[in-house]
Design a protein around this motif. Structure first.
Motif, PDB file in Angstrom:
ATOM      1  N   GLY B  73       0.816  -1.216   0.000  1.00  0.00           N
ATOM      2  CA  GLY B  73       0.000   0.000   0.000  1.00  0.00           C
ATOM      3  C   GLY B  73       0.850   1.267   0.000  1.00  0.00           C
ATOM      4  O   GLY B  73       0.457   2.293  -0.577  1.00  0.00           O
ATOM      5  N   THR B  74       2.006   1.195   0.625  1.00  0.00           N
ATOM      6  CA  THR B  74       2.929   2.335   0.631  1.00  0.00           C
ATOM      7  C   THR B  74       3.533   2.518  -0.759  1.00  0.00           C
ATOM      8  O   THR B  74       3.648   3.640  -1.258  1.00  0.00           O
ATOM      9  N   VAL B  75       3.903   1.403  -1.386  1.00  0.00           N
ATOM     10  CA  VAL B  75       4.457   1.472  -2.741  1.00  0.00           C
ATOM     11  C   VAL B  75       3.416   2.062  -3.692  1.00  0.00           C
ATOM     12  O   VAL B  75       3.725   2.903  -4.539  1.00  0.00           O
ATOM     13  N   ARG B  76       2.167   1.641  -3.502  1.00  0.00           N
ATOM     14  CA  ARG B  76       1.102   2.157  -4.376  1.00  0.00           C
ATOM     15  C   ARG B  76       1.067   3.687  -4.316  1.00  0.00           C
ATOM     16  O   ARG B  76       0.890   4.348  -5.334  1.00  0.00           O
ATOM     17  N   ALA B  98       5.386 -10.932  -5.301  1.00  0.00           N
ATOM     18  CA  ALA B  98       4.148 -11.073  -6.080  1.00  0.00           C
ATOM     19  C   ALA B  98       3.194  -9.913  -5.808  1.00  0.00           C
ATOM     20  O   ALA B  98       2.495  -9.440  -6.715  1.00  0.00           O
ATOM     21  N   GLU B  99       3.158  -9.431  -4.570  1.00  0.00           N
ATOM     22  CA  GLU B  99       2.336  -8.257  -4.238  1.00  0.00           C
ATOM     23  C   GLU B  99       2.840  -7.028  -4.994  1.00  0.00           C
ATOM     24  O   GLU B  99       2.054  -6.248  -5.537  1.00  0.00           O
ATOM     25  N   TYR B 100       4.146  -6.873  -5.007  1.00  0.00           N
ATOM     26  CA  TYR B 100       4.734  -5.728  -5.710  1.00  0.00           C
ATOM     27  C   TYR B 100       4.412  -5.786  -7.209  1.00  0.00           C
ATOM     28  O   TYR B 100       4.164  -4.761  -7.839  1.00  0.00           O
ATOM     29  N   VAL B 101       4.467  -7.003  -7.771  1.00  0.00           N
ATOM     30  CA  VAL B 101       4.186  -7.161  -9.205  1.00  0.00           C
ATOM     31  C   VAL B 101       2.815  -6.572  -9.520  1.00  0.00           C
ATOM     32  O   VAL B 101       2.637  -5.832 -10.489  1.00  0.00           O
ATOM     33  N   LYS B 102       1.838  -6.870  -8.646  1.00  0.00           N
ATOM     34  CA  LYS B 102       0.475  -6.365  -8.873  1.00  0.00           C
ATOM     35  C   LYS B 102       0.433  -4.841  -8.785  1.00  0.00           C
ATOM     36  O   LYS B 102      -0.158  -4.163  -9.631  1.00  0.00           O
ATOM     37  N   GLN B 125       9.600 -15.688 -13.139  1.00  0.00           N
ATOM     38  CA  GLN B 125       8.386 -16.449 -13.471  1.00  0.00           C
ATOM     39  C   GLN B 125       7.119 -15.773 -12.968  1.00  0.00           C
ATOM     40  O   GLN B 125       6.060 -15.893 -13.587  1.00  0.00           O
ATOM     41  N   ILE B 126       7.201 -15.097 -11.824  1.00  0.00           N
ATOM     42  CA  ILE B 126       5.980 -14.496 -11.256  1.00  0.00           C
ATOM     43  C   ILE B 126       5.801 -13.050 -11.695  1.00  0.00           C
ATOM     44  O   ILE B 126       4.894 -12.363 -11.214  1.00  0.00           O
ATOM     45  N   GLY B 127       6.666 -12.556 -12.565  1.00  0.00           N
ATOM     46  CA  GLY B 127       6.413 -11.238 -13.128  1.00  0.00           C
ATOM     47  C   GLY B 127       7.393 -10.148 -12.741  1.00  0.00           C
ATOM     48  O   GLY B 127       7.256  -8.996 -13.169  1.00  0.00           O
ATOM     49  N   VAL B 128       8.380 -10.480 -11.894  1.00  0.00           N
ATOM     50  CA  VAL B 128       9.460  -9.522 -11.615  1.00  0.00           C
ATOM     51  C   VAL B 128      10.254  -9.343 -12.911  1.00  0.00           C
ATOM     52  O   VAL B 128      10.395 -10.277 -13.694  1.00  0.00           O
ATOM     53  N   MET B 129      10.735  -8.134 -13.159  1.00  0.00           N
ATOM     54  CA  MET B 129      11.275  -7.821 -14.481  1.00  0.00           C
ATOM     55  C   MET B 129      12.762  -8.079 -14.646  1.00  0.00           C
ATOM     56  O   MET B 129      13.273  -8.078 -15.767  1.00  0.00           O
TER      57      MET B 129
END
Lengths: 240, 240
Positions: B73-76, B98-102, B125-129
């Protein structure tokens, strides 16, 4: 006694030079606060720090914030340095404090102090020599009374003052939701009493007006305590 | 990208100014590393930092050393700042990643990287770049090969390179008894290869001759790995 804890040797030395220039008597340093170092690394770091420090040094055990404790064996090895003159223990663990009491006994000129004021009475009982307590900025006489009662083994008076210290903490150190409530509460109360400003360096901030009002209310409640060291400070205080 | 993490705002800004003067492209900052602050305090700190930074900022989640995580939530709430351009996550927790990816998906120009190289394959694999991995200083081609295999979903090649990364860690990052073994191992190996000196700022120290000999032996063993990204670096290396 000026705190010089930082992340690395050069920054810690820079702060110590400033403290010396400004007339400090000694500096206080915990383990460097970023990397999680091992005891031989901690000892090596302090040996290099001690060799270059312009002032005597008090060790500061603050594992809750630095993640690194001074193990008793490490403290023992510091005893050989003349310009290390004592230690403050803020572990909050009386078993650790008891270990330090044994080690420090080997240097009669060392002073061993405790940090957490809610443990001061017990710490004095096991041989710790005094406290560096946040609340003593507000109510110095209260803490001196507790100390003197402990020295003369007056259990009743120790309990009276110890309970007042606990009361102080419950009233002033738990306002808001952050772990910085302790520092903010003390600084805000000092500011309400006109003793100093409550400015804090970022990442911390002073209490906002809402919390300040709570501090003022709590001080009114503290005024009801029949303890001289509290009453003497709050006698002239009005919630204006 | 220059790290500017420190204990307070003013020191962090000072390092950022130096980085800008020396031509850095961006700075990287974790939570301030002494006081254990809460999420609203962290957000407030970063808002003030962002307003004064001379360069774009990459957030650095490093709770193991700072004791403070960036909650999703802070990153958002950081997404609204144009000069915040991405994040590196060194929590070592793929659920957090995975939360950060979203969250980060809401800003297509952000880059989300992982720190721990042993998790790079899974993180991709989970979406980290991508990764900011210590071992890539030694074997950049190995990590690029892993990354490219993950992008084209070549599971066999991912496994080959992932295993080489694990092998690298087992050989070079566990020499001696300290948690700093990881950094010391990489720096010592870079020094053995003639790429840079292995000097470290106190409280850390480079490996002594004894550990350096072990690093050299381990590099001989790594040379046996049939992985191009390792062989290309070690081909010309002799344990001299």
């Amino acid at each position: 006694l000026v705190g010089v804890t930082d992340t690395c040797l050069s920054d810690t030395l820079s702060i110590a030079e400033i403290a010396a220039d400004l007339g400090a008597n000694a500096v206080v340093a915990s383990a460097p606060c970023y990397f999680q170092i091992a005891q031989p690394e901690l000892l090596d770091y302090f040996r290099k720090l001690i060799a270059e420090l312009p002032l005597p040094l008090v060790l500061y055990n603050m594992p809750g914030l630095t993640k690194v404790s001074f193990e008793p064996g490490t403290v023992r090895q510091m005893l050989e340095y003349e310009n290390v003159i004592g230690m403050k223990d803020s572990s909050g663990d009386l078993n650790v404090a008891a270990e330090y009491v044994k080690v420090v006994a080997e240097r009669s000129d060392w002073t061993l102090m405790t940090g957490p004021e809610e443990l001061l009475a017990e710490a004095l009982q096991i041989g710790v020599m005094g406290g560096v307590c946040g609340g003593a900025n507000l109510f110095p006489r209260l803490f001196v009374d507790l100390f003197e009662a402990a020295v003369r083994k007056d259990a009743e008076q120790v309990e009276l003052h110890h309970n007042a210290v606990l009361h102080l903490g419950k009233n002033l150190y738990q306002i808001g939701h952050y772990s910085s409530a302790y520092m903010k509460g003390i600084k805000c109360a000092l500011s309400c009493l006109g003793i100093c400003e409550d400015h804090m360096a970022l990442p911390l901030n002073r209490f906002a007006e809402q919390e300040r009002l709570v501090v003022k209310q709590k001080m009114e409640q503290l005024r009801q305590l029949e303890v001289p060291g509290v009453q003497s400070v709050l006698a002239g205080y009005s919630n204006a």
